[in-house]
Design a protein around this motif. Sequence first.
Motif, PDB file in Angstrom:
ATOM      1  N   GLU A   1      86.590   1.398  34.317  1.00  0.00           N
ATOM      2  CA  GLU A   1      85.844   0.759  35.392  1.00  0.00           C
ATOM      3  C   GLU A   1      86.492   0.995  36.745  1.00  0.00           C
ATOM      4  OE1 GLU A   1      85.697  -3.258  34.093  1.00  0.00           O
ATOM      5  OE2 GLU A   1      84.124  -2.894  32.590  1.00  0.00           O
ATOM      6  N   VAL A   2      87.843   0.987  36.793  1.00  0.00           N
ATOM      7  CA  VAL A   2      88.543   1.239  38.055  1.00  0.00           C
ATOM      8  C   VAL A   2      88.295   2.666  38.528  1.00  0.00           C
ATOM      9  CG1 VAL A   2      90.813   1.469  39.126  1.00  0.00           C
ATOM     10  CG2 VAL A   2      90.318  -0.508  37.684  1.00  0.00           C
TER      11      VAL A   2
ATOM     12  N   HIS B   1      85.800   4.485  37.996  1.00  0.00           N
ATOM     13  CA  HIS B   1      84.393   4.721  38.325  1.00  0.00           C
ATOM     14  C   HIS B   1      83.858   3.777  39.396  1.00  0.00           C
ATOM     15  CE1 HIS B   1      84.651   7.102  34.635  1.00  0.00           C
ATOM     16  NE2 HIS B   1      83.573   7.720  35.058  1.00  0.00           N
ATOM     17  N   GLU B   2      84.764   3.080  40.093  1.00  0.00           N
ATOM     18  CA  GLU B   2      84.345   2.322  41.267  1.00  0.00           C
ATOM     19  C   GLU B   2      83.922   3.310  42.358  1.00  0.00           C
ATOM     20  OE1 GLU B   2      87.709  -0.027  42.261  1.00  0.00           O
ATOM     21  OE2 GLU B   2      87.318  -1.565  40.743  1.00  0.00           O
TER      22      GLU B   2
ATOM     23  N   GLN C   1      84.506   3.577  45.492  1.00  0.00           N
ATOM     24  CA  GLN C   1      85.591   4.033  46.354  1.00  0.00           C
ATOM     25  C   GLN C   1      86.424   5.122  45.682  1.00  0.00           C
ATOM     26  OE1 GLN C   1      88.190   0.895  47.654  1.00  0.00           O
ATOM     27  NE2 GLN C   1      89.408   2.225  48.978  1.00  0.00           N
TER      28      GLN C   1
ATOM     29  N   LYS D   1      95.885  -1.925  40.896  1.00  0.00           N
ATOM     30  CA  LYS D   1      94.579  -2.567  40.838  1.00  0.00           C
ATOM     31  C   LYS D   1      94.453  -3.495  39.623  1.00  0.00           C
ATOM     32  CE  LYS D   1      91.596   0.615  43.426  1.00  0.00           C
ATOM     33  NZ  LYS D   1      90.888  -0.459  44.170  1.00  0.00           N
TER      34      LYS D   1
END
Length: 226
Positions: free
Chosen positions: A167-168, A170-171, A173, A189
């Motif tokens: 998930e991080v 594929h953020e 940003q 993160k």
Amino acid sequence: MVSGTELANVVIIGKVVQLVEQSTVIKIVLDDGTGKIETKFWLDSNDAGDQAQGAVEDPHGPSSRAEWREGKYIKIFGHLRVMNGDKHIVAFTIKPVTDMNELTFHLLDTVFTHLYLTRKHQGAAQVTPGQKRVMGPNAGMGAPAMGAQHDYSGLGGMSPCQKAAFEVFHEPQALNADAGLSFDQLKQKLGNRFTPDDLKQAVEDLQNDGHIYTTVDDNHFKGTGM
């Protein structure tokens, strides 16, 4: 286009019919039984050097590449490019196929995708959550449909650490950054939710499964959108 859908990132399983390794690139001609296509995998400039201490093991190192032999089946995650009317793929990740059930599943997945896409354009598709990442055949290629928003909630089989790292990466940003995220940024993160060893294993698993790929060095990763 495949079944009325534009392609970007693709997933292919096929037999290696030709492989040429040069100093900066490996060129592979892949045949999945419906056609052949050339794939280019660009080598990192530090590929021949020793792996940095604490770095995630490179799944594309010399020992792994030894499995990409002519006559062997491999799975490629990459980006479809068209130049002067000729198609080729720039590979993010390449994995040897060790279980031929994976090929059977891939073929069934392409059939499902064709039906999904054609029925969707006819207004008759019914899709449950987790089925939005789909595949489609195109001159020997199976590909995820691009353009619609992705629903990652249906990705099963991942540990909590893998899901969190996925998930991080594929953020928005992270996806918009040319270099993606470094391993240290990932740890920052996620805070103290997971140990560094667990995160390293999760990153290696995500890379092996084609969900992320290395960018500027072996410690920076970017999501493939798949």
